[in-house]
Design an enzyme around this catalytic site. Sequence first.
Site, short mmCIF file in Angstrom:
data_model
loop_
_atom_site.label_atom_id
_atom_site.label_comp_id
_atom_site.label_asym_id
_atom_site.label_seq_id
_atom_site.Cartn_x
_atom_site.Cartn_y
_atom_site.Cartn_z
N LYS A 183 75.30 -29.82 43.44
CA LYS A 183 76.56 -29.27 42.93
C LYS A 183 76.46 -27.76 42.75
O LYS A 183 75.37 -27.21 42.66
CB LYS A 183 76.86 -29.94 41.59
CG LYS A 183 78.25 -29.69 41.09
CD LYS A 183 79.15 -30.85 41.38
CE LYS A 183 80.41 -30.73 40.55
NZ LYS A 183 81.61 -31.11 41.23
N GLY B 123 76.29 -23.78 42.05
CA GLY B 123 75.68 -22.87 41.09
C GLY B 123 74.30 -23.25 40.62
O GLY B 123 73.79 -22.66 39.68
N VAL B 124 73.68 -24.25 41.24
CA VAL B 124 72.39 -24.72 40.75
C VAL B 124 71.21 -24.03 41.43
O VAL B 124 70.08 -24.20 41.03
CB VAL B 124 72.25 -26.25 40.93
CG1 VAL B 124 73.25 -26.96 40.09
CG2 VAL B 124 72.39 -26.63 42.38
N GLY B 125 71.50 -23.27 42.49
CA GLY B 125 70.41 -22.57 43.16
C GLY B 125 70.04 -23.17 44.49
O GLY B 125 68.88 -23.16 44.89
N ASP C 11 77.89 -23.53 54.34
CA ASP C 11 78.85 -23.19 53.30
C ASP C 11 79.81 -22.15 53.83
O ASP C 11 79.38 -21.11 54.31
CB ASP C 11 78.07 -22.65 52.10
CG ASP C 11 78.94 -22.44 50.88
OD1 ASP C 11 80.18 -22.50 51.01
OD2 ASP C 11 78.37 -22.23 49.81
N LEU D 249 63.46 -20.29 35.16
CA LEU D 249 64.54 -19.32 35.22
C LEU D 249 63.90 -17.95 35.07
O LEU D 249 63.28 -17.65 34.06
CB LEU D 249 65.53 -19.58 34.09
CG LEU D 249 66.72 -18.62 34.01
CD1 LEU D 249 67.61 -18.80 35.22
CD2 LEU D 249 67.52 -18.86 32.74
N LEU D 250 64.04 -17.11 36.11
CA LEU D 250 63.39 -15.80 36.05
C LEU D 250 64.34 -14.76 35.45
O LEU D 250 65.53 -15.01 35.27
CB LEU D 250 62.95 -15.38 37.46
CG LEU D 250 61.94 -16.34 38.10
CD1 LEU D 250 61.46 -15.79 39.42
CD2 LEU D 250 60.77 -16.59 37.17
#
Lengths: 207, 343
Positions: free
Chosen positions: B27, B29-31, B58, B306-307
């Site tokens: 889904k 925005g998850v990367g 995309d 998460l960087l």
Amino acid sequence: MQNSTLLFWISLLTIVSNILSITGHSKFEQFVFRTYTKATQSSKYAQYKKLKDEQISINRERSLLSAQDNYAKWTKLNRKFDQLSEKLAAIESELNMNKVKVESTIKLALKFTTVVPITLMKVWYSRTSLFYIPQGVFPWFMNYFVINFPFMTKGSVGIFFWCFCLNRVFWCLYDILKFFFIDEKVEKPTKLNVDADSTTVSTKKTE
Amino acid sequence: MSDFEVEPSLKDIITHESLKWIFVGGKGGVGKTTTSSSVSIQLALNNPTKNYLLISTDPAHNLSDAFDQKFGKDARLVEGLTNLSCMEIDPSSSLEEFTSNNSMGMDQSDPLNGMMSEITGSIPGIDEAFSFMEVLKHIKNQKNDDSSVIKYDTIIFDTAPTGHTLRFLQLPSTLEKLLGKFNEISGRLGPLMNMMGGDQKNEMFSKLADIKAQVTEVNKQFQDPELTTFICVCISEFLSLYETERLIQDLTKYNMDVNSIVVNQLLFAGDDDECKRCQSRWKMQSKYLEQMDELYEDYHLVKMPLLGNEIRGVDNLKIFSRFLIDPYDPKKQKDVVFSLTDH
């Protein structure tokens, strides 16, 4: 076939087919279908009911859980629920197909036992005289042209004409009996109430 | 059960010799793009003799942003790597190419023609169809012995965020059925069509039969776990997990192999962390992570940190993609969070 036997059979078949058309084919079909399935398909229905009960209990359990707090358990219940739904859908489609098959067979059987023999007899024995009307009962032109309608000898009644008379008598009797004994329910007419202020139209039953 | 623990990394996929198609999806925005780029880079670094292609299906392409380099509808090599190329399929130009190849003698300057191509370009699912045609082209190239055409050993798909991915995967079987029916009809009406259309129809039918054969081949390959796999990307929050679960169920229905889940944007905020917000969010994330460990025992569950910055550019992607292979250790590798280079 002897004339008397023929007479008997054709009368019986005509009356039976008329009775069937009164009671409605569908009712008869459903009756036969129900007895047949009770005898043969009860195991499938039992299985369906069992799976359905299982599904309902899983649903109940699932609704008691909080999805966020017990995510794993909730998801596992979800998976089981989906599996059961699939199985149920498969059984349902099987049962429906079976129903359709049985109903069409019953329809065919009905046709075969009523319409087909009558038609066959009419064709096969079209020239056989069922019985003779003694002279003097009907006016001469009836004997010459009417009673022996298709191709009979004068004064004799053939199968075609006999069926015709039988049908007419049957339906006349039926109408008379219906008139005296069966009261069909008639609904009270509803009056449409158009409201002058609003745009809705409501119905109001007349007193 | 500790002797058969599924390791939390994508090493299996990177070292898998026979994989030809890798899908990365989840889904929005998850990367996904970060993950698909990272997977491609690791594949390219670990197997220098093989060629890799990363295709974005995309419509809102962002491979160019991820790599800090402009890509187009033709495969272009990534700067800094010798065996990884990227492609962003642009449906409108693919459409023009398609219509010019199959004009069938139609007048190009006809305004009606232009309208037709506009309408065709806005059909939902047209992007998936064109991406799919790239796939078909690639398969045809593989069978081609011409050495001037670059053959790719593995193609990685960066898929669109919504259910379009599933529609894309459904295309082979839908097309197969469609083409099967079409062939049937053409077989029956063949002599009649000859009287009406002439040679053009025959050509069209033979092309369609050709496509059908290719589509069947693709279908077979997509359902072979030795050739195709799907990597689900998610974050450790309820809705994302729920969507991932649904995605996995649908993929299983298509017989596509799914064995890896990448969980992005994890905070790993220990008790010594100064940021209270990070600690509380991390608590929420670990709650879901525990549930996932229980739910997806048989899957490779890769936990990515998460960087401190956006992961853009090949160098930053190289740093990040390491954690797909060697799991991130929050105690020893805390410095990585703020080590990304600004571009």
